[in-house]
Design a protein around this motif. Sequence first.
Motif, PDB file in Angstrom:
ATOM      1  N   PHE A  43     -23.394  -7.220   3.226  1.00  0.00           N
ATOM      2  CA  PHE A  43     -22.362  -6.620   4.074  1.00  0.00           C
ATOM      3  C   PHE A  43     -22.994  -6.008   5.322  1.00  0.00           C
ATOM      4  N   MET A  44     -24.081  -5.273   5.123  1.00  0.00           N
ATOM      5  CA  MET A  44     -24.743  -4.587   6.231  1.00  0.00           C
ATOM      6  C   MET A  44     -25.301  -5.585   7.249  1.00  0.00           C
ATOM      7  N   VAL A  45     -26.007  -6.622   6.789  1.00  0.00           N
ATOM      8  CA  VAL A  45     -26.577  -7.570   7.752  1.00  0.00           C
ATOM      9  C   VAL A  45     -25.469  -8.311   8.509  1.00  0.00           C
ATOM     10  N   LEU A 115     -36.003  -4.306   6.203  1.00  0.00           N
ATOM     11  CA  LEU A 115     -36.188  -5.309   7.249  1.00  0.00           C
ATOM     12  C   LEU A 115     -35.360  -4.951   8.475  1.00  0.00           C
ATOM     13  N   VAL A 116     -34.101  -4.615   8.247  1.00  0.00           N
ATOM     14  CA  VAL A 116     -33.242  -4.244   9.380  1.00  0.00           C
ATOM     15  C   VAL A 116     -33.775  -2.970  10.026  1.00  0.00           C
ATOM     16  N   PHE A 117     -34.130  -2.024   9.183  1.00  0.00           N
ATOM     17  CA  PHE A 117     -34.652  -0.743   9.665  1.00  0.00           C
ATOM     18  C   PHE A 117     -35.890  -0.951  10.542  1.00  0.00           C
ATOM     19  N   SER A 118     -36.773  -1.864  10.127  1.00  0.00           N
ATOM     20  CA  SER A 118     -38.046  -2.013  10.831  1.00  0.00           C
ATOM     21  C   SER A 118     -37.955  -2.938  12.029  1.00  0.00           C
ATOM     22  N   PHE A 119     -37.121  -3.977  11.943  1.00  0.00           N
ATOM     23  CA  PHE A 119     -37.209  -5.008  12.969  1.00  0.00           C
ATOM     24  C   PHE A 119     -36.004  -5.089  13.891  1.00  0.00           C
ATOM     25  N   TYR A 120     -34.858  -4.538  13.512  1.00  0.00           N
ATOM     26  CA  TYR A 120     -33.731  -4.606  14.435  1.00  0.00           C
ATOM     27  C   TYR A 120     -33.919  -3.508  15.475  1.00  0.00           C
ATOM     28  N   PRO A 121     -33.804  -3.841  16.762  1.00  0.00           N
ATOM     29  CA  PRO A 121     -34.100  -2.825  17.780  1.00  0.00           C
ATOM     30  C   PRO A 121     -33.218  -1.586  17.618  1.00  0.00           C
ATOM     31  N   LYS A 125     -31.633   4.539  14.053  1.00  0.00           N
ATOM     32  CA  LYS A 125     -30.480   5.438  14.047  1.00  0.00           C
ATOM     33  C   LYS A 125     -29.214   4.602  14.171  1.00  0.00           C
ATOM     34  N   ALA A 126     -28.066   5.276  14.065  1.00  0.00           N
ATOM     35  CA  ALA A 126     -26.809   4.539  14.085  1.00  0.00           C
ATOM     36  C   ALA A 126     -26.634   3.797  15.405  1.00  0.00           C
ATOM     37  N   GLY A 219     -16.792   2.907  14.557  1.00  0.00           N
ATOM     38  CA  GLY A 219     -17.450   2.898  15.853  1.00  0.00           C
ATOM     39  C   GLY A 219     -18.959   2.899  15.767  1.00  0.00           C
ATOM     40  N   GLN A 220     -19.507   2.715  14.585  1.00  0.00           N
ATOM     41  CA  GLN A 220     -20.964   2.671  14.451  1.00  0.00           C
ATOM     42  C   GLN A 220     -21.348   1.931  13.178  1.00  0.00           C
ATOM     43  N   ILE A 221     -22.538   1.365  13.176  1.00  0.00           N
ATOM     44  CA  ILE A 221     -23.097   0.802  11.952  1.00  0.00           C
ATOM     45  C   ILE A 221     -24.540   1.286  11.834  1.00  0.00           C
ATOM     46  N   ASP A 222     -25.048   1.363  10.627  1.00  0.00           N
ATOM     47  CA  ASP A 222     -26.454   1.707  10.467  1.00  0.00           C
ATOM     48  C   ASP A 222     -27.014   0.996   9.241  1.00  0.00           C
ATOM     49  N   PHE A 223     -28.332   1.022   9.109  1.00  0.00           N
ATOM     50  CA  PHE A 223     -28.963   0.170   8.105  1.00  0.00           C
ATOM     51  C   PHE A 223     -28.669   0.617   6.677  1.00  0.00           C
TER      52      PHE A 223
END
Lengths: 309, 409
Positions: A43-45, A115-121, A125-126, A219-223
């Motif tokens: 869901f998150m990715v 992975l998302v935390f480390s590599f998504y620019p 943070k949100a 209005g926001q998404i986070d890992f």
Amino acid sequence: MHDLPQQLANGLILGALYGLVAIGYTMVYGIVQLINFAHGEIFMVGGFGALTAYLALPGGTTLWLALPLMLIAGILVSTLVAVGAERFAYRPLRTAPRLAPLITAIGLSIVLQQLVFSFYPDAKKARVFPKIPGDPFHLASITIQRSDIFLIIAAPICMLILGWFVARTRSGRAMQATSQDPDTAKLMGIDTDRVIVMAFAIGAAFAAVAAVAYGLRTGQIDFRMGFILGLKAFTAAVLGGIGNIYGAMLGGLALGLAEGLATAYIQHIPGMHLFGGGAWKDVWAFVLLIVVLLVRPQGLLGERVADRA
Amino acid sequence: MRHRSALVVSIAVIGALSLSACGSRDEKKAGDTAGGASTTVTIGVDAPLTGDLSALGLGIKNSVDLAIKQANEKNEVPGVKFQIKALDDTAKPAPGQQNATQLVADNSVIGVVGPLNSSVAQSMQQIFNDANLVEISPANTGVALTQGEKWATGTKARPFKSYFRTATTDAVQGPFAAQYLFKDAKKAKVFLIDDQKTYGAGLAATFKGEYTKLGGTIVGEEHVNPDDRDFSAIATKVKASGAEAVYYGGEYPAAGPLSLQLKDAGANIPLMGGDGIQSGDFIKLNPKSQGDLATAVGLPVEALPTAAKFIADYKAAGYKDAYETYGGYSYDSAWAIIQGVKAVVAANGGKLPEKPREKVVEAVQKISFDGVTGKVSFDEFGDTTNKQLTVYAVKDGKWAVEKSGTFAG
């Protein structure tokens, strides 16, 4: 109590979101008896896939054009990750004891988060997610957000398509057969591997739709957004009777309603003022789960399955 | 075959580990000799460098880094070179506690700036105190940290003598907001929400005390989970309560969507909070933040003549992240440690004593200098003597100063 209609609407909208994610749990469980705890991260990715599409579009693109593209991107990313997970993390363990794939799922959920935390620019943070601009709609005393309209339309459409697919198409019937008895289905010439991949893919696609709805709503998404929501959706799936597609939606709606009403009213019941409010809504959600499991262990729409181990 | 490959992998891993260990040892030697005959001491930083609150945390780290660089350039303490060791607490108490242990174990660490969160500070204070290592927080506002658990009943007792802070406390911040909302903004009915963390709940409690004393009515109270992002049920409640404003004790990751969902639900009232929401990210996460309010400790760094140089230097240093709310306080915290070291070195004939930590704690207690944020000195509890506060409002996508003042009880 004059805000009851609004609270019911809030609960149903939130419940539809839970329901969409719960479908993924239910389908995978129905076919391979695996509780895919990485589904929250699928869901998150999906959310991040949709956000990437939005950011890639030139500024000033109208949301009517952007939204379908975001949906496609989200569904693509979610499905790819889910199918990849099935192929490389779950399939090798299909004959292993049940506990093994379950632990793999939990591990996979952490891996995907990191992975998302480390590599998504800037995912540390949100990230801001676009909203559908414009004023909310008013329906008598109920206010409905433009962003929620997406969910209100998308959830029933998804359900109808799924219902049609499972009942009317060849692949859908193959899915039902596999879920009833995978070994016999295989003997009848059904490619069970393909059916399993399909179950993962459909669940992931629904999760991606839910992720876009979630992003539009808050209005926001986070890992980390998949963790709690995944847990809630799992609860919804069990509540509705895990393995039952309509049960997942019903369980989601019931859970959303329970949360909304608990937040709003439990405080006002005499003697309960300490146990109400937003901080307790998760508690009441799980109390509801326990009550249902005590009274009706198979869930709201589940059937008692005695012949299966 | 399998066994053999496992063996090869283990050997490779052990080899890599030992190589990297050698590498770090060499690095340290190089650092020691770089300053000629001088000693290198470390100023530790503990802040959330990743996660929701990293905007604030990175501002803290960079500001300390700036202070250290300038101290080295100016040769502020002759014979002593400073270096930074920044650890990430992800805004959670458990990693914070581990970081504290790690910093204490490193003998070159002479003082620590941080943490951001009061709940994290609670887990670190004892460890630093046992090691006599000075800790100065630029951001903690939880009152009990310096005045003990019984401060609200009037029995103040400082629990840890090595803990200081350059931020004022919630005993000042909450009531200051209450005075502003009731007297200046003329809001007589407020809905109170907090996130149940040390900071948020404390802020909401001190706000409530002053607000009801002034004659305001709390029309409803709610508690939320810090990780929650769906506030539709609460927004509906707030709207139905007829509140004229919402006071939120908590931080911006939840406050942003909360304020947005309030306005979406049709409750067009301002949300006010403390310094935990006074971040640029609050506005980014909340397209309807116009008119929302926040208090922050001290005067706005931008408005202080003493800070113009800090801002210019920060810009010139080319940091990727903004200095945010606590930049000036972090710079002053680091500078207080540097001044403490300076005093200790001066008292010891120009050399750092063998076991300097305890002496630095004593020196910091007596510190007094003009910092970026005004006068920097500490009272008998380790609290800053600077009780200035500012109310900010969101105007055209930016935090604009609404009112500054010194808190009077």
